[in-house]
Scaffold this motif. Structure first.
Motif, PDB file in Angstrom:
ATOM      1  N   ARG A   1      15.391 -23.261  -3.530  1.00  0.00           N
ATOM      2  CA  ARG A   1      16.060 -21.979  -3.302  1.00  0.00           C
ATOM      3  C   ARG A   1      16.523 -21.845  -1.850  1.00  0.00           C
ATOM      4  NH1 ARG A   1      13.316 -21.314  -7.835  1.00  0.00           N
ATOM      5  NH2 ARG A   1      14.029 -19.744  -9.345  1.00  0.00           N
ATOM      6  N   ASP A   2      15.744 -22.373  -0.927  1.00  0.00           N
ATOM      7  CA  ASP A   2      16.160 -22.336   0.474  1.00  0.00           C
ATOM      8  C   ASP A   2      17.398 -23.195   0.711  1.00  0.00           C
ATOM      9  OD1 ASP A   2      14.142 -20.618   1.200  1.00  0.00           O
ATOM     10  OD2 ASP A   2      12.781 -22.185   1.902  1.00  0.00           O
ATOM     11  N   GLU A   3      17.496 -24.309   0.018  1.00  0.00           N
ATOM     12  CA  GLU A   3      18.670 -25.174   0.170  1.00  0.00           C
ATOM     13  C   GLU A   3      19.922 -24.529  -0.419  1.00  0.00           C
ATOM     14  OE1 GLU A   3      16.555 -29.590   0.217  1.00  0.00           O
ATOM     15  OE2 GLU A   3      17.107 -28.676  -1.703  1.00  0.00           O
ATOM     16  N   VAL A   4      19.775 -23.840  -1.549  1.00  0.00           N
ATOM     17  CA  VAL A   4      20.910 -23.099  -2.113  1.00  0.00           C
ATOM     18  C   VAL A   4      21.360 -22.012  -1.142  1.00  0.00           C
ATOM     19  CG1 VAL A   4      21.643 -21.547  -3.956  1.00  0.00           C
ATOM     20  CG2 VAL A   4      20.343 -23.604  -4.514  1.00  0.00           C
ATOM     21  N   ALA A   5      20.404 -21.300  -0.552  1.00  0.00           N
ATOM     22  CA  ALA A   5      20.731 -20.253   0.424  1.00  0.00           C
ATOM     23  C   ALA A   5      21.462 -20.848   1.630  1.00  0.00           C
ATOM     24  CB  ALA A   5      19.459 -19.545   0.870  1.00  0.00           C
ATOM     25  N   ALA A   6      21.073 -22.058   2.043  1.00  0.00           N
ATOM     26  CA  ALA A   6      21.737 -22.710   3.176  1.00  0.00           C
ATOM     27  C   ALA A   6      23.195 -23.020   2.851  1.00  0.00           C
ATOM     28  CB  ALA A   6      20.996 -23.994   3.549  1.00  0.00           C
ATOM     29  N   LEU A   7      23.465 -23.448   1.627  1.00  0.00           N
ATOM     30  CA  LEU A   7      24.851 -23.729   1.217  1.00  0.00           C
ATOM     31  C   LEU A   7      25.678 -22.444   1.207  1.00  0.00           C
ATOM     32  CD1 LEU A   7      24.254 -26.255  -1.710  1.00  0.00           C
ATOM     33  CD2 LEU A   7      25.377 -26.751   0.471  1.00  0.00           C
ATOM     34  N   ILE A   8      25.111 -21.370   0.685  1.00  0.00           N
ATOM     35  CA  ILE A   8      25.839 -20.104   0.633  1.00  0.00           C
ATOM     36  C   ILE A   8      26.121 -19.589   2.043  1.00  0.00           C
ATOM     37  CG2 ILE A   8      25.686 -17.681  -0.063  1.00  0.00           C
ATOM     38  CD1 ILE A   8      24.146 -18.614  -2.545  1.00  0.00           C
ATOM     39  N   ARG A   9      25.148 -19.707   2.936  1.00  0.00           N
ATOM     40  CA  ARG A   9      25.368 -19.281   4.329  1.00  0.00           C
ATOM     41  C   ARG A   9      26.479 -20.107   4.980  1.00  0.00           C
ATOM     42  NH1 ARG A   9      19.699 -19.054   4.544  1.00  0.00           N
ATOM     43  NH2 ARG A   9      19.641 -21.092   5.568  1.00  0.00           N
ATOM     44  N   ALA A  10      26.482 -21.410   4.731  1.00  0.00           N
ATOM     45  CA  ALA A  10      27.516 -22.270   5.309  1.00  0.00           C
ATOM     46  C   ALA A  10      28.899 -21.887   4.779  1.00  0.00           C
ATOM     47  CB  ALA A  10      27.210 -23.736   5.001  1.00  0.00           C
ATOM     48  N   ALA A  11      28.983 -21.550   3.498  1.00  0.00           N
ATOM     49  CA  ALA A  11      30.263 -21.151   2.911  1.00  0.00           C
ATOM     50  C   ALA A  11      30.768 -19.848   3.535  1.00  0.00           C
ATOM     51  CB  ALA A  11      30.118 -21.004   1.397  1.00  0.00           C
ATOM     52  N   ARG A  12      29.885 -18.897   3.685  1.00  0.00           N
ATOM     53  CA  ARG A  12      30.295 -17.607   4.240  1.00  0.00           C
ATOM     54  C   ARG A  12      30.611 -17.710   5.730  1.00  0.00           C
ATOM     55  NH1 ARG A  12      25.931 -14.139   0.632  1.00  0.00           N
ATOM     56  NH2 ARG A  12      27.290 -13.955  -1.224  1.00  0.00           N
ATOM     57  N   ALA A  13      29.925 -18.613   6.432  1.00  0.00           N
ATOM     58  CA  ALA A  13      30.221 -18.808   7.862  1.00  0.00           C
ATOM     59  C   ALA A  13      31.638 -19.339   8.048  1.00  0.00           C
ATOM     60  CB  ALA A  13      29.207 -19.774   8.472  1.00  0.00           C
ATOM     61  N   ARG A  14      32.101 -20.140   7.108  1.00  0.00           N
ATOM     62  CA  ARG A  14      33.473 -20.664   7.161  1.00  0.00           C
ATOM     63  C   ARG A  14      34.478 -19.713   6.518  1.00  0.00           C
ATOM     64  NH1 ARG A  14      35.666 -25.761   7.962  1.00  0.00           N
ATOM     65  NH2 ARG A  14      34.216 -27.332   8.745  1.00  0.00           N
ATOM     66  N   LYS A  15      33.992 -18.557   6.051  1.00  0.00           N
ATOM     67  CA  LYS A  15      34.833 -17.599   5.323  1.00  0.00           C
ATOM     68  C   LYS A  15      35.418 -18.218   4.055  1.00  0.00           C
ATOM     69  CE  LYS A  15      36.033 -15.090   9.562  1.00  0.00           C
ATOM     70  NZ  LYS A  15      34.910 -14.133   9.376  1.00  0.00           N
ATOM     71  N   GLN A  16      34.623 -19.076   3.434  1.00  0.00           N
ATOM     72  CA  GLN A  16      35.001 -19.707   2.171  1.00  0.00           C
ATOM     73  C   GLN A  16      34.217 -19.022   1.040  1.00  0.00           C
ATOM     74  OE1 GLN A  16      37.286 -22.767   2.056  1.00  0.00           O
ATOM     75  NE2 GLN A  16      37.721 -21.549   3.868  1.00  0.00           N
ATOM     76  N   ASP A  17      34.570 -17.763   0.808  1.00  0.00           N
ATOM     77  CA  ASP A  17      33.796 -16.982  -0.155  1.00  0.00           C
ATOM     78  C   ASP A  17      33.909 -17.560  -1.561  1.00  0.00           C
ATOM     79  OD1 ASP A  17      32.121 -14.647  -0.627  1.00  0.00           O
ATOM     80  OD2 ASP A  17      33.797 -13.890  -1.815  1.00  0.00           O
ATOM     81  N   HIS A  18      35.016 -18.270  -1.855  1.00  0.00           N
ATOM     82  CA  HIS A  18      35.156 -18.838  -3.193  1.00  0.00           C
ATOM     83  C   HIS A  18      34.106 -19.915  -3.449  1.00  0.00           C
ATOM     84  CE1 HIS A  18      37.442 -21.518  -0.616  1.00  0.00           C
ATOM     85  NE2 HIS A  18      37.518 -22.419  -1.565  1.00  0.00           N
ATOM     86  N   ILE A  19      33.678 -20.625  -2.396  1.00  0.00           N
ATOM     87  CA  ILE A  19      32.615 -21.614  -2.567  1.00  0.00           C
ATOM     88  C   ILE A  19      31.282 -20.917  -2.821  1.00  0.00           C
ATOM     89  CG2 ILE A  19      31.371 -23.533  -1.518  1.00  0.00           C
ATOM     90  CD1 ILE A  19      34.223 -24.216  -2.199  1.00  0.00           C
TER      91      ILE A  19
END
Length: 358
Positions: A166-184
């Protein structure tokens, strides 16, 4: 002396100010496919070739080339499936090796030689050769060839998929939002809560019914995996209930004016290969991240099933919810369940004391 014809082939035509487009070149003529996607263009090339010089009536396998076999399959069958581009990609891999060979050249030795030439993962080669076998079987059923040779497959690879925490999934979501790639970020949420494969997740409408793909019924809290206009196949695509977390996200996306569960600037996403790679690299490179490996989009479905089984889901419930066969659940995931062999274990442990004096 005139140069020999190279035959119909694809060529990526690049013009200034326009998007590159594949064209079919044949004897001086040039026909646009209207697409820059190689897989989709291969399907159109197969359709074009299939209309030329096709013999009527069933023939011996020595009298027809694999190129013709794949052309027939691509033009007649591929347009009827949910994801014809996958067939196109397989054909583009098969044609350079098999195209000029007669169908009777399909045997164990040539299949092994193809696998060696491809130098890809066994699973990739199996998918490509499965397309060849399907094309041969189709042509036999439809009366183009008298018999369909058997394609020799590489050994089924051992499953070595790794599930995300679950922490790894959260890390991916944070990385996507940091790049403003909300679709990811949305793709991750849809996949992790429903175990949907990539192509299907990218074709989900937020409100339906939909003709060409699955859709969310946000009033009933259901996900319909199959569009109303899609044909029924052997793939399990039954409706499932939406987890409350995804239901809340989907309602918010719809209220924001979105049409698709995964979209970019109001448009449905065709693929996310490049964006996904960037997000994964960002998450791995982040010194505060717990992610130290590079998951693929398919890792999300594997993770979703793993979490459900670890949480106590039964084989039948998991198979139905994730549109996966019972055999796959039992073979790949069931050992992760807290109920795995629980009856046998209870019987063994319960009998130890009674048998001690015997």
């Amino acid at each position: 002396m005139p140069m020999p014809s190279k035959g119909a082939r694809l060529f990526l035509r690049k013009r200034k100010g326009r998007k590159p487009t594949f064209v079919i070149k044949d004897s001086g003529a040039e026909i646009s496919t209207g697409t820059s996607d190689r897989g989709a263009a291969e399907v159109q090339l197969a359709q074009y070739i299939s209309t030329k010089n096709r013999r009527s009536g069933p023939v011996e396998t020595r009298e027809i080339t694999i190129s013709d076999i794949l052309s027939i399959y691509g033009s007649e069958h591929a347009p009827t499936v949910a994801d014809p581009v996958r067939i196109g990609y397989a054909m583009s891999a098969l044609l350079p090796f098999w195209g000029d060979l007669a169908a009777d050249a399909v045997k164990g030795e040539t299949c092994r030689r193809y696998a060696k030439m491809r130098n890809r993962a066994p699973g990739t080669v199996r998918r490509e050769l499965n397309t060849l076998q399907a094309a041969l079987n189709y042509c036999q059923r439809e009366g183009y060839i008298l018999t369909a040779p058997n394609v020799t497959m590489p050994a089924t690879p051992e499953t070595n998929q790794r599930a995300l925490t679950r922490d790894e999934v959260a890390a991916l979501i944070r990385a996507a939002r940091a790049r403003k790639q909300d679709h990811i970020a949305r793709f991750i949420l849809v996949s992790i809560y429903t175990g949907t494969r990539k192509a299907a997740a990218l074709n989900r409408r937020l409100a339906g019914p939909s003709v060409n793909g699955g859709w969310f019924d946000l009033d009933a809290g259901l996900l319909y995996r199959r569009g109303e206009g899609e044909r029924i196949t052997n793939k399990r695509r039954t409706p499932v209930r939406l987890p409350r977390q995804l239901w809340a996200h989907a309602n918010r996306w719809q209220r924001s004016g979105n049409t698709w569960a995964v979209e970019w600037r109001g448009q449905r996403i065709a693929d996310l290969k490049t964006a996904w790679a960037k997000i994964v690299n960002d998450a791995v490179d982040d010194e505060d991240s717990v992610l130290d490996w590079k998951p693929t989009p398919h890792s999300l479905k594997h993770t979703a099933i793993t979490w459900a089984i670890q949480g106590g889901a039964s084989v039948a419930d998991a198979a139905g919810f994730f549109a996966t066969s019972i055999e796959t659940i039992e073979r790949t995931y069931w050992h992760l369940s807290p109920h795995f062999q629980s009856g046998a274990l209870a019987a063994i442990e319960g009998n130890r004391g009674r048998n001690r004096g015997q």
